[in-house]
Design an enzyme around this catalytic site. Structure first.
Site, mmCIF file in Angstrom:
data_model
loop_
_atom_site.group_PDB
_atom_site.id
_atom_site.type_symbol
_atom_site.label_atom_id
_atom_site.label_comp_id
_atom_site.label_asym_id
_atom_site.label_seq_id
_atom_site.Cartn_x
_atom_site.Cartn_y
_atom_site.Cartn_z
ATOM 1 N N ASP A 21 -16.256 12.344 53.586
ATOM 2 C CA ASP A 21 -16.895 11.819 52.718
ATOM 3 C C ASP A 21 -18.120 12.383 52.690
ATOM 4 O O ASP A 21 -19.158 12.769 51.773
ATOM 5 C CB ASP A 21 -17.227 9.968 52.554
ATOM 6 C CG ASP A 21 -17.969 9.638 53.559
ATOM 7 O OD1 ASP A 21 -18.128 10.342 54.573
ATOM 8 O OD2 ASP A 21 -18.249 8.413 53.584
ATOM 9 N N SER A 22 -18.348 13.545 53.697
ATOM 10 C CA SER A 22 -19.424 14.496 53.640
ATOM 11 C C SER A 22 -19.533 15.250 52.422
ATOM 12 O O SER A 22 -20.242 15.977 52.277
ATOM 13 C CB SER A 22 -19.506 15.241 55.091
ATOM 14 O OG SER A 22 -18.175 15.689 55.307
ATOM 15 N N LYS A 66 -9.833 7.141 57.267
ATOM 16 C CA LYS A 66 -10.790 6.961 58.216
ATOM 17 C C LYS A 66 -11.644 5.780 57.539
ATOM 18 O O LYS A 66 -12.052 5.750 56.376
ATOM 19 C CB LYS A 66 -11.459 8.204 58.583
ATOM 20 C CG LYS A 66 -12.686 7.729 59.458
ATOM 21 C CD LYS A 66 -13.259 9.223 60.387
ATOM 22 C CE LYS A 66 -14.293 9.924 59.137
ATOM 23 N NZ LYS A 66 -15.469 9.007 58.921
ATOM 24 N N ASP A 106 -10.998 10.244 53.930
ATOM 25 C CA ASP A 106 -12.254 9.430 54.370
ATOM 26 C C ASP A 106 -12.394 8.245 53.252
ATOM 27 O O ASP A 106 -12.844 8.603 52.064
ATOM 28 C CB ASP A 106 -13.443 10.229 54.383
ATOM 29 C CG ASP A 106 -14.415 9.536 55.474
ATOM 30 O OD1 ASP A 106 -14.055 8.642 56.219
ATOM 31 O OD2 ASP A 106 -15.392 10.420 55.960
ATOM 32 N N GLU A 165 -15.522 3.453 58.642
ATOM 33 C CA GLU A 165 -16.570 3.524 59.601
ATOM 34 C C GLU A 165 -16.873 1.941 60.002
ATOM 35 O O GLU A 165 -16.789 0.899 59.192
ATOM 36 C CB GLU A 165 -17.981 4.099 58.829
ATOM 37 C CG GLU A 165 -18.039 5.562 58.490
ATOM 38 C CD GLU A 165 -18.986 6.043 57.977
ATOM 39 O OE1 GLU A 165 -20.068 5.209 57.779
ATOM 40 O OE2 GLU A 165 -18.970 7.109 57.434
ATOM 41 N N GLU A 187 -19.650 9.616 66.577
ATOM 42 C CA GLU A 187 -20.620 10.513 66.097
ATOM 43 C C GLU A 187 -22.177 10.074 66.637
ATOM 44 O O GLU A 187 -22.771 8.937 66.600
ATOM 45 C CB GLU A 187 -20.862 10.336 64.478
ATOM 46 C CG GLU A 187 -21.614 11.242 63.914
ATOM 47 C CD GLU A 187 -21.670 11.389 62.282
ATOM 48 O OE1 GLU A 187 -20.694 11.032 61.780
ATOM 49 O OE2 GLU A 187 -22.436 11.901 61.619
HETATM 50 O O1 KIV Z 1 -17.407 12.660 56.372
HETATM 51 C C1 KIV Z 1 -17.332 13.449 57.354
HETATM 52 O O2 KIV Z 1 -17.318 14.564 57.305
HETATM 53 C C2 KIV Z 1 -17.337 12.593 58.607
HETATM 54 C C3 KIV Z 1 -17.590 13.560 60.068
HETATM 55 C C4 KIV Z 1 -18.870 13.740 60.330
HETATM 56 C C5 KIV Z 1 -16.972 12.933 61.109
HETATM 57 O O3 KIV Z 1 -17.109 11.601 58.687
#
Ligand code: KIV
Length: 291
Positions: free
Chosen positions: A50-51, A120, A90, A122, A189
């Protein structure tokens, strides 16, 4: 889950790599070229992070606004282009916080509509039951603790986590609880190296570090950061392996200058006609204009 296509790295192979002491390489990607480059480089796992909110979609300094629909499009694009790497979707903020049921519904969308291999999410604590529910639905889950960007405000900003002995112990407990909840992998992280080392030693599942030192079972970096496509401040844990934004700027400036100077396109970039067709065309065109 269905059987992975031949050639796809199998999920149990990740734990086997941990046992053999082989590092797992993960990178983020958000589009077809990125996925293909990662595949060609022999990368094991692609995280459609989600970056994307910050590095692709232009939401400044936060991952929070990115939506399920946006993440599904990016994940589907990467999954279409990546063959061997395991693709992790994500889950965006808001897609799993409300209830186990909603978390499962959205995880199913990642797998069914976007063809992700894993999802994924969090956090630990209240998120443990979400991980359990998703895994019970047959979808492999990746945990993510330490600095969790979706809740960075509550953590006091984008800062290192687990720096006090007490906070470090909480991280170890969270990691153990996530493994017990069924997570197949854990992203750590921005945590001190000794904490990541202890978590990695305690868990049978692999740990993937980003700003967590060299003792994790694998590493992940954001594509745009490692290639030098991100501008502005970068966290200390990023290593730049290229400076593509400089190369892209130089190329675009050269293109603009050549168009303005009339030196592009050159003869080699133009299509031609046979001489007799050209002569006939020019004669007919001038006769028509003369009429
Ligand atoms: O969203 C992302 O790119 C991440 C990584 C920084 C692990 O969660």
């Amino acid at each position: 889950m269905s059987t992975p296509p031949a050639g796809k790295l199998a999920l149990p192979e990740l734990s086997a790599m941990k046992r053999r002491g082989e590092k797992i390489v993960m990178v983020t990607a958000y589009d077809m070229p990125g996925a293909r480059f990662a595949e060609d480089a022999g990368i094991d796992m692609i995280l459609v992070g989600d970056s994307a909110a910050m590095v692709v979609l232009g939401y400044e300094g936060t991952t929070v606004p990115v939506t399920m629909e946006e993440m599904l499009i990016l994940t589907r694009t990467v999954a279409r282009a990546a063959y061997r790497p395991i693709v992790v979707g994500d889950m965006p903020f808001g897609s799993y916080q409300v209830s186990d049921e909603e978390a499962v519904r959205n995880a199913v969308r990642f797998v069914k509509e976007a063809r992700a291999d894993m999802v994924k999410l969090e956090g630990a604590g209240p998120m443990l039951s979400r991980v359990r529910a998703i895994v019970d639905a047959g979808i492999p889950a990746v945990g993510h603790i330490g600095l969790t960007p979706q809740t960075a405000t509550a953590l006091g900003g984008f800062r290192t986590q687990g720096k006090s002995a007490e906070a470090a112990l909480r991280l170890v407990e969270d990691a153990v609880a996530l493994e017990a909840a069924g997570a197949s992998l854990l992203v750590l992280e921005a945590v001190p190296g000794p904490v990541a080392r202890e978590v990695t030693r305690r868990l049978a599942i692999p740990t993937i570090g980003i700003g967590a030192g060299a003792d994790c079972d694998g590493q992940v970096l954001v594509y745009h950061d490692l290639l030098g496509l991100s501008e502005g401040h970068l966290p200390r844990f990023v290593k730049r392996y290229a400076n593509l934004s400089r190369d892209i700027r130089d190329a675009l400036e050269a293109y603009a200058a050549e168009v303005r100077a009339g030196t592009f396109p050159g003869r080699e970039h133009q299509y031609t006609m046979d001489d007799d067709e050209r002569a006939a065309f020019e004669e007919a065109a001038s006769a028509r204009v003369a009429r």
